[in-house]
Design a protein around this motif. Sequence first.
Motif: not given
Length: 215
Positions: A152-180
């Motif tokens: 769980l905590k690693a997912a939070e760290i990863f999503l905090g990283f992925a949400r920043k446009p500069k890191n160019k992580i393009k989440l799929t439809v299935r993974s974007k729901k976790y960002l929500k």
Amino acid sequence: MHKITSIISIKLVNFTLLILLITATQIGYAQAEKKIGDINALKEPSIEEYEQLVFEATQYLLSNPVNEKSAKFVNSSKIVCFWMNQDTGYGIPLGGNFYYKLRNTDNQQYFYAVSIVNYLLDQKINHDRILSCISIEGASYKHQEDVKEVRLKAAEIFLGFARKPKNKIKLTVRSKKYLKFYRKGTLNEKFQEELDELPTKKDGASPFITSVRPN
């Protein structure tokens, strides 16, 4: 784009070589060689001697955009990948529904693995907590408290990283729901809801080459 995850398979004989690579880039070879000399003077240094260095490498990777032309980025990747391949006393609890929703064309699973190492070492170094994530005989791995927390905590760290446009992580439809759920502060509830769900066949076909723990 060159796949960073290919670095995972590298087995380096001497960890001090990695330290030389990363420190030489920053402080010059004369000082770097002195640092190596200090390390070599230790009697049979254990992998624990390098935990601070590995933690700092994960911090760097999760604080900067992917740049495979940067010596510091590449060397940080090598340090983390080498550590993951050693007998460190930790399990790396890859697996679970969130992991399988991540693709690896832009190294999403790789950065999730880096996030796991970052959280494990942060807890030990800064909070005096050891979350070993080692399988307990007779227990379900995914139900272990340390495994659930680290995933769980690693997912939070990863999503905090992925949400920043500069890191160019393009989440799929299935993974974007976790960002929500992450933005709403309800990611824990989502993880608990999915704990006993098996990944779909499509999600389970992961190209990541590090050993994955049972779901």
